[in-house]
Motif scaffolding. Structure first.
Motif, PDB file in Angstrom:
ATOM      1  N   ASP A 102       0.833  -1.207   0.000  1.00  0.00           N
ATOM      2  CA  ASP A 102       0.000   0.000   0.000  1.00  0.00           C
ATOM      3  C   ASP A 102       0.868   1.258   0.000  1.00  0.00           C
ATOM      4  O   ASP A 102       0.572   2.228  -0.703  1.00  0.00           O
ATOM      5  CB  ASP A 102      -0.927   0.004   1.221  1.00  0.00           C
ATOM      6  N   LEU A 103       1.949   1.246   0.789  1.00  0.00           N
ATOM      7  CA  LEU A 103       2.839   2.403   0.808  1.00  0.00           C
ATOM      8  C   LEU A 103       3.571   2.560  -0.514  1.00  0.00           C
ATOM      9  O   LEU A 103       3.800   3.676  -0.983  1.00  0.00           O
ATOM     10  CB  LEU A 103       3.844   2.266   1.950  1.00  0.00           C
ATOM     11  N   ALA A 104       3.945   1.435  -1.121  1.00  0.00           N
ATOM     12  CA  ALA A 104       4.598   1.509  -2.432  1.00  0.00           C
ATOM     13  C   ALA A 104       3.643   2.088  -3.468  1.00  0.00           C
ATOM     14  O   ALA A 104       4.039   2.905  -4.311  1.00  0.00           O
ATOM     15  CB  ALA A 104       5.076   0.121  -2.858  1.00  0.00           C
ATOM     16  N   ASP A 105       2.360   1.680  -3.400  1.00  0.00           N
ATOM     17  CA  ASP A 105       1.357   2.250  -4.313  1.00  0.00           C
ATOM     18  C   ASP A 105       1.193   3.737  -4.070  1.00  0.00           C
ATOM     19  O   ASP A 105       1.073   4.527  -5.017  1.00  0.00           O
ATOM     20  CB  ASP A 105       0.018   1.538  -4.129  1.00  0.00           C
ATOM     21  N   ALA A 106       1.176   4.140  -2.788  1.00  0.00           N
ATOM     22  CA  ALA A 106       1.034   5.563  -2.470  1.00  0.00           C
ATOM     23  C   ALA A 106       2.223   6.355  -2.994  1.00  0.00           C
ATOM     24  O   ALA A 106       2.068   7.476  -3.495  1.00  0.00           O
ATOM     25  CB  ALA A 106       0.910   5.748  -0.956  1.00  0.00           C
ATOM     26  N   LEU A 107       3.420   5.781  -2.899  1.00  0.00           N
ATOM     27  CA  LEU A 107       4.608   6.460  -3.420  1.00  0.00           C
ATOM     28  C   LEU A 107       4.528   6.615  -4.928  1.00  0.00           C
ATOM     29  O   LEU A 107       4.845   7.675  -5.475  1.00  0.00           O
ATOM     30  CB  LEU A 107       5.860   5.679  -3.027  1.00  0.00           C
ATOM     31  N   MET A 108       4.078   5.560  -5.625  1.00  0.00           N
ATOM     32  CA  MET A 108       3.944   5.648  -7.083  1.00  0.00           C
ATOM     33  C   MET A 108       2.899   6.686  -7.473  1.00  0.00           C
ATOM     34  O   MET A 108       3.097   7.448  -8.425  1.00  0.00           O
ATOM     35  CB  MET A 108       3.589   4.273  -7.656  1.00  0.00           C
ATOM     36  N   ASP A 109       1.779   6.729  -6.715  1.00  0.00           N
ATOM     37  CA  ASP A 109       0.742   7.715  -7.018  1.00  0.00           C
ATOM     38  C   ASP A 109       1.240   9.129  -6.770  1.00  0.00           C
ATOM     39  O   ASP A 109       0.901  10.064  -7.499  1.00  0.00           O
ATOM     40  CB  ASP A 109      -0.507   7.447  -6.172  1.00  0.00           C
ATOM     41  N   THR A 110       2.057   9.305  -5.711  1.00  0.00           N
ATOM     42  CA  THR A 110       2.568  10.639  -5.398  1.00  0.00           C
ATOM     43  C   THR A 110       3.549  11.108  -6.459  1.00  0.00           C
ATOM     44  O   THR A 110       3.527  12.271  -6.877  1.00  0.00           O
ATOM     45  CB  THR A 110       3.251  10.626  -4.024  1.00  0.00           C
ATOM     46  N   LEU A 111       4.434  10.191  -6.881  1.00  0.00           N
ATOM     47  CA  LEU A 111       5.376  10.568  -7.941  1.00  0.00           C
ATOM     48  C   LEU A 111       4.633  10.873  -9.229  1.00  0.00           C
ATOM     49  O   LEU A 111       5.002  11.764  -9.979  1.00  0.00           O
ATOM     50  CB  LEU A 111       6.387   9.441  -8.163  1.00  0.00           C
ATOM     51  N   GLY A 112       3.545  10.117  -9.480  1.00  0.00           N
ATOM     52  CA  GLY A 112       2.688  10.405 -10.624  1.00  0.00           C
ATOM     53  C   GLY A 112       3.395  10.271 -11.958  1.00  0.00           C
ATOM     54  O   GLY A 112       4.322   9.488 -12.124  1.00  0.00           O
ATOM     55  N   GLU A 113       2.941  11.063 -12.910  1.00  0.00           N
ATOM     56  CA  GLU A 113       3.480  11.022 -14.259  1.00  0.00           C
ATOM     57  C   GLU A 113       4.486  12.161 -14.463  1.00  0.00           C
ATOM     58  O   GLU A 113       4.593  13.065 -13.630  1.00  0.00           O
ATOM     59  CB  GLU A 113       2.351  11.127 -15.288  1.00  0.00           C
ATOM     60  N   VAL A 114       5.209  12.096 -15.558  1.00  0.00           N
ATOM     61  CA  VAL A 114       6.195  13.122 -15.858  1.00  0.00           C
ATOM     62  C   VAL A 114       6.157  13.428 -17.346  1.00  0.00           C
ATOM     63  O   VAL A 114       5.880  12.550 -18.166  1.00  0.00           O
ATOM     64  CB  VAL A 114       7.619  12.648 -15.442  1.00  0.00           C
ATOM     65  N   ASP A 115       6.393  14.687 -17.673  1.00  0.00           N
ATOM     66  CA  ASP A 115       6.512  15.092 -19.058  1.00  0.00           C
ATOM     67  C   ASP A 115       7.932  14.777 -19.517  1.00  0.00           C
ATOM     68  O   ASP A 115       8.892  15.387 -19.045  1.00  0.00           O
ATOM     69  CB  ASP A 115       6.220  16.584 -19.199  1.00  0.00           C
ATOM     70  N   LEU A 116       8.068  13.787 -20.386  1.00  0.00           N
ATOM     71  CA  LEU A 116       9.402  13.368 -20.808  1.00  0.00           C
ATOM     72  C   LEU A 116      10.183  14.497 -21.472  1.00  0.00           C
ATOM     73  O   LEU A 116      11.418  14.494 -21.467  1.00  0.00           O
ATOM     74  CB  LEU A 116       9.293  12.172 -21.763  1.00  0.00           C
TER      75      LEU A 116
END
Length: 357
Positions: free
Chosen positions: A190-204
């Protein structure tokens, strides 16, 4: 862009003349080898081992080294005479969903350009067919002395081709995964999912090569006669992760702060050993213990209660005194009225006695 290969796309019985151009370029900073003592350039020279003299590029050919070390000469005519249909043709062999292509197979990328006006119509036909089918084309082609596998797809309004490695060129990931049994808890996921959601997407498009920019800045500074740039702060040495949950929680907080989230939330301050803030109560064992503080609070409460009782008693006493004073005033008033009435009656009686005499 300069073409590196001319040929045609074989789409069934349709032939599409095309030019092959590189779709990518390398921006890495390149260096030359020099003699450190005097700065002289170090060059590699092509020397014939038999004659021990340098040979010009026009005199250099190809050869295959046999197992016994002997050289078997191979000429360009030998390679051109091979019965290889893909020597000048990109031969489409299948159309498949893009999800079936393993990214591990991806190699160099190229753009395919229509070669001439007659090629525009069949080129556009293939491009639109790929768009509508939402699939990619698998093809075989020959480039730089070997037959290769490729994948054709549409990028904007251009057909692009990615070179693919042959399946037998992909190594099996044997002994790469952790060998020990590891159990991951749901809370950690759950914490790993929260970290991925927080980092979100990036404009390459916003990503860039920081190392190359630092190298270029250093070269510019040295070219102007300056010394090396100030050394960057040393990175912290990596250590073992003692508490995975704490590391994940810290990572989530750091990612939120980097994205400007949680600005209105109250920050949690970790006390530094040996220091105590004004808002932090003293721990047991100091001059004022917790029990002493409780006694002091109890005494203050008792004092307040006594004061409140005194005030209440004083108020009640005052009210009682006022009532007694009013009663006394009323009695005096009544006594005065009675005396005045008696005197008035006596005056009236006295004249009557005198008249009778």
């Amino acid at each position: 862009m300069r073409s590196i290969w001319n040929g045609a796309i074989s789409f069934g019985l349709v032939s599409i003349p095309i030019k092959l151009v590189n779709a990518t370029e390398n921006h890495s900073v390149s260096f030359r080898q020099i003699h450190a003592a005097d700065g002289g350039r170090i060059r590699y020279r092509k020397v014939c081992e038999l004659e021990e003299k340098e040979v010009a590029q026009a005199e250099i050919g190809k050869a295959y080294e046999d197992a016994d070390g002997s050289m078997i000469p191979i000429t360009d005519e030998d390679l051109a005479s091979l019965p290889l249909p893909t020597a000048k043709t990109i031969e489409i062999v299948a159309f498949v969903p893009a999800s079936e292509i393993d990214p591990l197979q991806m190699d160099a990328a190229y753009y395919l350009s229509a070669n001439g006006v007659p090629a525009a119509k069949p080129y556009t036909l293939l491009r639109e067919a790929l768009k509508r089918s939402r699939r990619v084309a698998i093809a075989k082609f020959a480039l730089r002395g070997r037959e290769r596998l490729g994948m054709l797809r549409v990028v904007d309004d251009v057909i692009a081709m990615h070179g693919l490695l042959w399946p037998d060129e992909i190594r099996r990931p044997e002994d790469v995964a952790p060998q020990s049994d590891v159990t991951v808890r749901e809370a950690e996921l759950d914490l790993a999912d929260a970290l991925m959601d927080t980092l979100g997407e990036v404009d390459l498009e916003s990503l860039h090569d920081d190392y190359r920019e630092a190298v270029e800045a250093m070269i510019a500074a040295k070219a102007e006669g300056g010394g090396a740039l100030a050394a960057a702060p040393a990175e912290r040495e990596g250590g073992k992760v003692i508490d995975l949950m704490a590391a994940l929680e810290s990572s989530v907080r750091a990612a939120q702060e980097a994205r400007g989230e949680g600005a209105g939330e109250e920050a949690q301050v970790t006390p530094i050993k040996g220091r105590r803030s004004a808002a932090t109560p003293k721990e047991p064992g100091t001059k004022k213990s917790t029990s002493t503080a409780r006694k002091t609070a109890a005494r203050k409460t008792a004092a307040k209660s006594t004061s409140t009782t005194a005030k209440s008693t004083s108020t009640a006493a005052g009210k009682s005194t006022a009532k007694k004073s009013a009663a006394r005033s009323a009695e005096k008033s009544a006594s005065s009225e009675s005396s005045a009435t008696k005197k008035s009656a006596a005056k009236k009686t006295a004249p009557r006695k005198r008249s009778s005499a």
